[in-house]
Design an enzyme around this catalytic site. Structure first.
Site, PDB file in Angstrom:
ATOM      1  N   HIS A 103      -0.713   2.551   5.191  1.00  0.00           N
ATOM      2  CA  HIS A 103      -1.835   1.788   4.657  1.00  0.00           C
ATOM      3  C   HIS A 103      -1.609   1.414   3.196  1.00  0.00           C
ATOM      4  O   HIS A 103      -0.743   1.981   2.518  1.00  0.00           O
ATOM      5  CB  HIS A 103      -3.131   2.587   4.767  1.00  0.00           C
ATOM      6  CG  HIS A 103      -3.740   2.551   6.137  1.00  0.00           C
ATOM      7  ND1 HIS A 103      -3.330   3.377   7.156  1.00  0.00           N
ATOM      8  CD2 HIS A 103      -4.730   1.781   6.652  1.00  0.00           C
ATOM      9  CE1 HIS A 103      -4.046   3.122   8.243  1.00  0.00           C
ATOM     10  NE2 HIS A 103      -4.893   2.160   7.971  1.00  0.00           N
ATOM     11  N   LYS A 123      -6.362   3.282  -0.132  1.00  0.00           N
ATOM     12  CA  LYS A 123      -7.126   3.938   0.935  1.00  0.00           C
ATOM     13  C   LYS A 123      -7.482   5.363   0.509  1.00  0.00           C
ATOM     14  O   LYS A 123      -6.627   6.113   0.054  1.00  0.00           O
ATOM     15  CB  LYS A 123      -6.322   3.943   2.247  1.00  0.00           C
ATOM     16  CG  LYS A 123      -7.092   4.541   3.404  1.00  0.00           C
ATOM     17  CD  LYS A 123      -6.461   4.191   4.739  1.00  0.00           C
ATOM     18  CE  LYS A 123      -7.155   4.883   5.903  1.00  0.00           C
ATOM     19  NZ  LYS A 123      -8.584   4.553   6.015  1.00  0.00           N
TER      20      LYS A 123
HETATM   21  N1  LIG Z   1     -13.039   0.484  11.521  1.00  0.00           N
HETATM   22  C1  LIG Z   1     -12.211  -0.436  10.996  1.00  0.00           C
HETATM   23  O1  LIG Z   1     -11.705  -1.321  11.701  1.00  0.00           O
HETATM   24  C2  LIG Z   1     -11.892  -0.373   9.544  1.00  0.00           C
HETATM   25  C3  LIG Z   1     -12.371   0.646   8.792  1.00  0.00           C
HETATM   26  N2  LIG Z   1     -12.157   0.699   7.464  1.00  0.00           N
HETATM   27  C4  LIG Z   1     -12.828   1.766   6.730  1.00  0.00           C
HETATM   28  O2  LIG Z   1     -13.932   1.182   6.033  1.00  0.00           O
HETATM   29  C5  LIG Z   1     -14.207   1.950   4.868  1.00  0.00           C
HETATM   30  C6  LIG Z   1     -14.256   1.013   3.669  1.00  0.00           C
HETATM   31  O3  LIG Z   1     -12.978   0.510   3.401  1.00  0.00           O
HETATM   32  P1  LIG Z   1     -12.738  -0.495   2.174  1.00  0.00           P
HETATM   33  O4  LIG Z   1     -13.638  -1.677   2.290  1.00  0.00           O
HETATM   34  O5  LIG Z   1     -11.277  -0.693   2.105  1.00  0.00           O
HETATM   35  O6  LIG Z   1     -13.232   0.426   0.954  1.00  0.00           O
HETATM   36  P2  LIG Z   1     -13.782  -0.042  -0.472  1.00  0.00           P
HETATM   37  O7  LIG Z   1     -13.699   1.160  -1.355  1.00  0.00           O
HETATM   38  O8  LIG Z   1     -13.121  -1.295  -0.887  1.00  0.00           O
HETATM   39  O9  LIG Z   1     -15.319  -0.387  -0.186  1.00  0.00           O
HETATM   40  C7  LIG Z   1     -16.335   0.551   0.009  1.00  0.00           C
HETATM   41  C8  LIG Z   1     -17.578   0.028  -0.712  1.00  0.00           C
HETATM   42  O10 LIG Z   1     -18.677   0.863  -0.375  1.00  0.00           O
HETATM   43  C9  LIG Z   1     -19.379   1.143  -1.593  1.00  0.00           C
HETATM   44  N3  LIG Z   1     -20.202   2.321  -1.456  1.00  0.00           N
HETATM   45  C10 LIG Z   1     -19.897   3.616  -1.750  1.00  0.00           C
HETATM   46  N4  LIG Z   1     -20.941   4.408  -1.482  1.00  0.00           N
HETATM   47  C11 LIG Z   1     -21.934   3.603  -1.027  1.00  0.00           C
HETATM   48  C12 LIG Z   1     -23.265   3.836  -0.602  1.00  0.00           C
HETATM   49  N5  LIG Z   1     -23.797   5.056  -0.590  1.00  0.00           N
HETATM   50  N6  LIG Z   1     -24.007   2.783  -0.168  1.00  0.00           N
HETATM   51  C13 LIG Z   1     -23.501   1.550  -0.195  1.00  0.00           C
HETATM   52  N7  LIG Z   1     -22.233   1.251  -0.597  1.00  0.00           N
HETATM   53  C14 LIG Z   1     -21.469   2.280  -1.006  1.00  0.00           C
HETATM   54  C15 LIG Z   1     -18.264   1.271  -2.614  1.00  0.00           C
HETATM   55  O11 LIG Z   1     -18.760   1.230  -3.937  1.00  0.00           O
HETATM   56  P3  LIG Z   1     -17.922   2.022  -5.080  1.00  0.00           P
HETATM   57  O12 LIG Z   1     -16.577   1.382  -5.113  1.00  0.00           O
HETATM   58  O13 LIG Z   1     -18.744   1.796  -6.314  1.00  0.00           O
HETATM   59  O14 LIG Z   1     -17.867   3.465  -4.646  1.00  0.00           O
HETATM   60  C16 LIG Z   1     -17.415   0.050  -2.241  1.00  0.00           C
HETATM   61  O15 LIG Z   1     -17.935  -1.146  -2.791  1.00  0.00           O
HETATM   62  C17 LIG Z   1     -13.128   3.027   4.800  1.00  0.00           C
HETATM   63  O16 LIG Z   1     -13.635   4.216   5.347  1.00  0.00           O
HETATM   64  C18 LIG Z   1     -12.016   2.455   5.681  1.00  0.00           C
HETATM   65  O17 LIG Z   1     -11.225   3.467   6.226  1.00  0.00           O
HETATM   66  C19 LIG Z   1     -11.418  -0.248   6.823  1.00  0.00           C
HETATM   67  C20 LIG Z   1     -10.868  -1.282   7.526  1.00  0.00           C
HETATM   68  C21 LIG Z   1     -11.069  -1.443   8.946  1.00  0.00           C
HETATM   69  O1  LIG Z   2      -8.930   1.881   5.093  1.00  0.00           O
HETATM   70  C1  LIG Z   2      -8.417   0.976   5.812  1.00  0.00           C
HETATM   71  O2  LIG Z   2      -7.880  -0.017   5.332  1.00  0.00           O
HETATM   72  C2  LIG Z   2      -8.509   1.106   7.268  1.00  0.00           C
HETATM   73  N1  LIG Z   2      -9.208   2.096   7.754  1.00  0.00           N
HETATM   74  C3  LIG Z   2      -9.409   2.383   9.131  1.00  0.00           C
HETATM   75  C4  LIG Z   2      -8.797   3.726   9.471  1.00  0.00           C
HETATM   76  O3  LIG Z   2      -8.937   4.657   8.682  1.00  0.00           O
HETATM   77  O4  LIG Z   2      -8.199   3.836  10.541  1.00  0.00           O
HETATM   78  C5  LIG Z   2      -8.985   1.255  10.043  1.00  0.00           C
HETATM   79  C6  LIG Z   2      -7.742   0.544   9.588  1.00  0.00           C
HETATM   80  O5  LIG Z   2      -6.651   1.404   9.749  1.00  0.00           O
HETATM   81  C7  LIG Z   2      -7.874   0.097   8.140  1.00  0.00           C
END
Ligand SMILES: NC(=O)C1=CN([C@@H]2O[C@H](COP(=O)(O)OP(=O)(O)OC[C@H]3O[C@@H](n4cnc5c(N)ncnc54)[C@H](OP(=O)(O)O)[C@@H]3O)[C@@H](O)[C@H]2O)C=CC1
Ligand SMILES: O=C(O)C1=N[C@H](C(=O)O)C[C@H](O)C1
Length: 247
Positions: free
Chosen positions: A131, A135
């Site tokens: 990744h 992450k």
């Molecule tokens: N299921 C899937 O297909 C996928 C899952 N993911 C998962 O999604 C999650 C997010 O990934 P990503 O977008 O890269 O992460 P980021 O850190 O870019 O985004 C997370 C956001 O959530 C905010 N946040 C934190 N706490 C809160 C809260 N209590 N309420 C509202 N917002 C909050 C953060 O703010 P701040 O930065 O200020 O903390 C940040 O803006 C991860 O767990 C990742 O593993 C990612 C890609 C695909």
């Molecule tokens: O954090 C990410 O980027 C992603 N998170 C998810 C995971 O933890 O599996 C899904 C995907 O791999 C991207």
């Protein structure tokens, strides 16, 4: 129009989801909530999508369930304990719906499915997930889920742990183990989300690899979930498989 709210709206995934919801003809973005914002704007939503952090998602989920808001969760970090907790909240909120998907990309869902099918035929199974460097969690939620389905298939087939003659190793050299499956986490700037599942047997190996090259890869699955979550049975659904017509 399906009224959608996004939790984590300023994050990498949240921003992409907001754009996707704004562009789709049948969805309307009515709330964008991030760290520190009040949750009240989510009350008017048909569906809330959560892409936040492992440390934040449970509080968000509990609030949504208690306020009768349907949730689609992409945030990782859901092991059996957390899933059981979510089920217990839903039991106290009849008619509530939550869909938690370890991965919304169709290719990743198929990778996990193929890995589960292959698992019983091979002595060895290891997972390498790769990744982007920002992450927060390791191993990825996808790797945890993949290890779980492989472990289940191996146990059902009567297979023990993979053969491993290592006697001397630096800590971490063999990664971690999840359900008896070795999982290796690589973090490299420039990557998005990638995973290889390696199987090995008698004089042969099978490698199943999936690459998300752009966060756009998750958007068809997110839209499918937003559109389909109301059609799922009440309670908790894990994975978008039922919406893809996979049993
Ligand atoms: N299921 C899937 O297909 C996928 C899952 N993911 C998962 O999604 C999650 C997010 O990934 P990503 O977008 O890269 O992460 P980021 O850190 O870019 O985004 C997370 C956001 O959530 C905010 N946040 C934190 N706490 C809160 C809260 N209590 N309420 C509202 N917002 C909050 C953060 O703010 P701040 O930065 O200020 O903390 C940040 O803006 C991860 O767990 C990742 O593993 C990612 C890609 C695909
Ligand atoms: O954090 C990410 O980027 C992603 N998170 C998810 C995971 O933890 O599996 C899904 C995907 O791999 C991207």
């Amino acid at each position: 129009m399906i009224k959608v709210g996004v939790l984590g709206a300023r994050g990498r995934m949240g921003r992409t989801v907001c754009e996707t919801v704004q562009e789709a003809p049948d969805t309307e973005l009515v709330a964008q909530v991030d760290q520190g914002d009040p949750l009240d704007p989510l009350l008017g939503c048909d569906v809330v999508v959560d892409f936040t952090h492992v440390a934040a998602v449970m509080d968000n989920l509990r609030w949504c369930i208690e306020h009768g808001v349907t949730v689609v969760v992409g945030t990782s970090g859901f092991g059996d304990d957390r899933l059981a907790e979510v089920r217990s909240w839903l039991a106290a909120a009849p008619g509530g719906r939550v869909l938690i998907a370890p991965n919304f990309s169709v290719g990743a869902v198929l990778m996990m499915r193929f890995a589960a099918q292959a698992a019983r035929f091979f002595d060895s199974a290891e997972i390498i997930e790769l990744h982007h460097a920002n992450k927060m969690d390791a191993p990825s939620g996808t790797a945890l889920r993949t290890a779980s389905v492989i472990g289940e298939a191996r146990a059902k087939a009567g297979l023990g742990a993979s053969p491993d003659a290592t006697k001397q190793e630096l800590p971490g050299a063999r990664g971690t183990t999840v359900d008896d499956v070795h999982v290796h986490s690589v973090r490299v700037a420039g990557l998005v989300a990638h995973q290889e599942v390696l199987f090995g047997g008698h004089g042969e190996t099978l490698t199943i690899r999936h690459d998300s090259l752009d966060r756009a890869s998750f958007m068809p699955g997110v839209l499918l979930a937003v559109r389909g979550v109301a059609s799922l049975p009440a309670g908790l659904t894990v994975g978008i498989e039922p919406l893809l017509g996979l049993d």
